[in-house]
Structures are given as structure tokens and as C-alpha cells.
Design a protein around this motif. Structure first.
Motif, mmCIF file in Angstrom:
data_model
loop_
_atom_site.group_PDB
_atom_site.id
_atom_site.type_symbol
_atom_site.label_atom_id
_atom_site.label_comp_id
_atom_site.label_asym_id
_atom_site.label_seq_id
_atom_site.Cartn_x
_atom_site.Cartn_y
_atom_site.Cartn_z
ATOM 1 N N THR A 197 14.766 48.950 -29.097
ATOM 2 C CA THR A 197 13.156 48.944 -28.177
ATOM 3 C C THR A 197 12.206 47.960 -28.917
ATOM 4 O OG1 THR A 197 13.646 50.910 -27.428
ATOM 5 C CG2 THR A 197 11.430 50.334 -27.212
ATOM 6 N N LEU A 198 12.215 47.983 -30.194
ATOM 7 C CA LEU A 198 11.093 46.956 -30.959
ATOM 8 C C LEU A 198 11.487 45.511 -30.957
ATOM 9 C CD1 LEU A 198 10.177 49.459 -33.712
ATOM 10 C CD2 LEU A 198 8.708 48.904 -31.889
ATOM 11 N N ASP A 199 12.902 45.503 -30.675
ATOM 12 C CA ASP A 199 13.332 43.795 -30.669
ATOM 13 C C ASP A 199 12.782 43.355 -29.454
ATOM 14 O OD1 ASP A 199 14.638 43.476 -32.931
ATOM 15 O OD2 ASP A 199 16.475 44.092 -32.109
ATOM 16 N N GLY A 200 12.874 44.189 -28.269
ATOM 17 C CA GLY A 200 12.159 43.824 -26.984
ATOM 18 C C GLY A 200 10.822 43.311 -27.085
ATOM 19 N N GLU A 201 10.073 44.716 -27.567
ATOM 20 C CA GLU A 201 8.562 44.373 -27.975
ATOM 21 C C GLU A 201 8.174 43.063 -28.791
ATOM 22 O OE1 GLU A 201 5.964 46.200 -26.508
ATOM 23 O OE2 GLU A 201 7.736 47.148 -25.299
ATOM 24 N N LEU A 202 8.999 42.869 -29.787
ATOM 25 C CA LEU A 202 8.660 41.714 -30.501
ATOM 26 C C LEU A 202 9.102 40.194 -29.929
ATOM 27 C CD1 LEU A 202 8.124 41.155 -33.356
ATOM 28 C CD2 LEU A 202 10.548 41.428 -34.134
ATOM 29 N N SER A 246 -0.377 39.552 -35.968
ATOM 30 C CA SER A 246 -0.827 40.755 -36.237
ATOM 31 C C SER A 246 0.259 42.104 -35.815
ATOM 32 C CB SER A 246 -2.246 41.233 -36.299
ATOM 33 O OG SER A 246 -2.366 42.654 -36.742
ATOM 34 N N ASP A 247 0.334 41.925 -34.506
ATOM 35 C CA ASP A 247 0.958 42.946 -33.759
ATOM 36 C C ASP A 247 2.664 42.613 -34.188
ATOM 37 O OD1 ASP A 247 -1.013 43.991 -32.686
ATOM 38 O OD2 ASP A 247 -0.840 43.112 -30.748
ATOM 39 N N CYS A 248 3.144 41.360 -34.118
ATOM 40 C CA CYS A 248 4.442 41.068 -34.642
ATOM 41 C C CYS A 248 4.588 41.679 -35.907
ATOM 42 C CB CYS A 248 4.848 39.696 -34.665
ATOM 43 S SG CYS A 248 4.943 38.813 -33.081
ATOM 44 N N GLN A 249 3.907 41.548 -36.874
ATOM 45 C CA GLN A 249 4.066 41.922 -38.160
ATOM 46 C C GLN A 249 4.140 43.639 -38.327
ATOM 47 O OE1 GLN A 249 0.722 40.398 -40.286
ATOM 48 N NE2 GLN A 249 1.711 38.435 -40.899
ATOM 49 N N SER A 250 3.308 44.318 -37.532
ATOM 50 C CA SER A 250 3.463 45.819 -37.369
ATOM 51 C C SER A 250 4.577 46.291 -36.679
ATOM 52 C CB SER A 250 2.182 46.045 -36.422
ATOM 53 O OG SER A 250 1.009 45.752 -37.049
ATOM 54 N N VAL A 251 5.310 45.392 -35.469
ATOM 55 C CA VAL A 251 6.329 45.822 -35.093
ATOM 56 C C VAL A 251 7.481 45.537 -36.121
ATOM 57 C CG1 VAL A 251 7.967 45.097 -33.412
ATOM 58 C CG2 VAL A 251 5.679 45.465 -32.774
ATOM 59 N N GLU A 252 7.492 44.400 -36.817
ATOM 60 C CA GLU A 252 8.443 44.327 -37.784
ATOM 61 C C GLU A 252 8.612 45.491 -39.027
ATOM 62 O OE1 GLU A 252 7.382 40.346 -39.098
ATOM 63 O OE2 GLU A 252 8.712 39.332 -37.358
ATOM 64 N N GLN A 287 3.507 31.430 -27.845
ATOM 65 C CA GLN A 287 4.029 30.429 -27.414
ATOM 66 C C GLN A 287 2.831 29.838 -26.531
ATOM 67 O OE1 GLN A 287 6.320 28.519 -28.955
ATOM 68 N NE2 GLN A 287 6.837 30.702 -29.967
ATOM 69 N N PRO A 288 2.442 28.507 -26.671
ATOM 70 C CA PRO A 288 1.238 28.017 -25.584
ATOM 71 C C PRO A 288 2.019 28.126 -24.295
ATOM 72 C CG PRO A 288 2.224 26.298 -27.257
ATOM 73 C CD PRO A 288 2.901 27.565 -27.539
ATOM 74 N N GLN A 289 1.103 28.682 -23.267
ATOM 75 C CA GLN A 289 1.519 28.705 -22.095
ATOM 76 C C GLN A 289 1.165 27.407 -21.115
ATOM 77 O OE1 GLN A 289 3.660 31.286 -20.800
ATOM 78 N NE2 GLN A 289 3.520 31.957 -23.023
ATOM 79 N N LEU A 332 6.033 39.595 -27.701
ATOM 80 C CA LEU A 332 4.820 39.416 -28.351
ATOM 81 C C LEU A 332 4.920 37.827 -28.784
ATOM 82 C CD1 LEU A 332 4.248 42.333 -30.520
ATOM 83 C CD2 LEU A 332 2.876 41.430 -28.836
ATOM 84 N N ARG A 333 6.294 37.464 -29.325
ATOM 85 C CA ARG A 333 6.596 36.311 -29.777
ATOM 86 C C ARG A 333 6.252 35.238 -28.448
ATOM 87 N NH1 ARG A 333 11.230 37.386 -33.757
ATOM 88 N NH2 ARG A 333 10.012 37.958 -35.636
#
Length: 101
Positions: free
Chosen positions: A59-64, A10-16, A72-74, A67-68
Motif C-alpha cells: 500500500t505504501l508503495d502506491g502512496e510513494l 518530506s512525505d516521501c521520507q515519512s512513507v519510506e 515531477q513538474p507538471q 507522491l513522487r
């Protein structure tokens, strides 16, 4: 899908969406610059808007990316101490004072 993945998606979609808006703002500012003489205030103001739009997109590229990375599974890391004795700094309480031993 776990809760963190759903929130990150959801946050990725908002940033995009925000990136799209800033890209559109940059296009608008460029159009204003193209339509104005270089010695006018609108030309210079559009240049400022173009610069700020580009900065926000970067800046939003870095945030994206961040978030991505969260999506990813840690790997689970488990540490096992073979030494049952506490480190000297913990035994002496020096870590509370920020003193190295």
C-alpha cells in the motif's frame, strides 16, 4: 525548490520510514514463525502479522509512487475555446439536473 516539492519530499521520507518499519515487522514475524511449531497460536498470529506487514508495504508503495509523481513538474495546459457559444447543456441548464441533451 517550491513548497509542494518540499512537502512531497518530506512525505516521501515519512512513507519510506514507514515501509522500513513494516519490513522489519515482517522479518520479526517470519522469525517467530520459523521458531514455532505450525500447530501453535504464535505461529498463526505471526502469519497474520507477516501478511499485514506485506500488505502495508505494498500500500505504501502506491502512496510513494503518487507522491513522487506530484514532485515531477507538471506541464501547463491551456485550453482555448474557438467557439464562443456555450454548449447546449449549459444554455438549457440541463447539466444542473444531470440530464443529457
Amino acid at each position: 525548490m517550491d513548497v509542494l516539492s518540499i512537502c512531497c519530499q518530506s512525505d516521501c521520507q515519512s512513507v519510506e520510514l514507514a515501509q522500513t518499519g513494516f519490513n522489519d515487522l515482517g522479518v520479526l514475524c517470519q522469525a517467530i514463525r520459523d521458531a514455532c511449531d505450525q500447530q501453535t497460536n504464535p505461529y498463526h498470529l505471526a502469519g497474520i502479522g507477516l501478511y499485514l506487514a506485506d500488505e502495508w508495504v505494498n500500500t505504501l508503495d502506491g502512496e510513494l509512487e503518487a507522491l513522487r509523481a506530484l514532485r515531477q513538474p507538471q506541464p501547463t495546459v491551456r485550453t482555448v475555446s474557438l467557439n464562443k457559444q456555450k454548449p447546449r447543456s449549459v444554455r438549457s441548464g440541463a447539466f444542473l439536473l444531470g440530464v443529457s441533451t
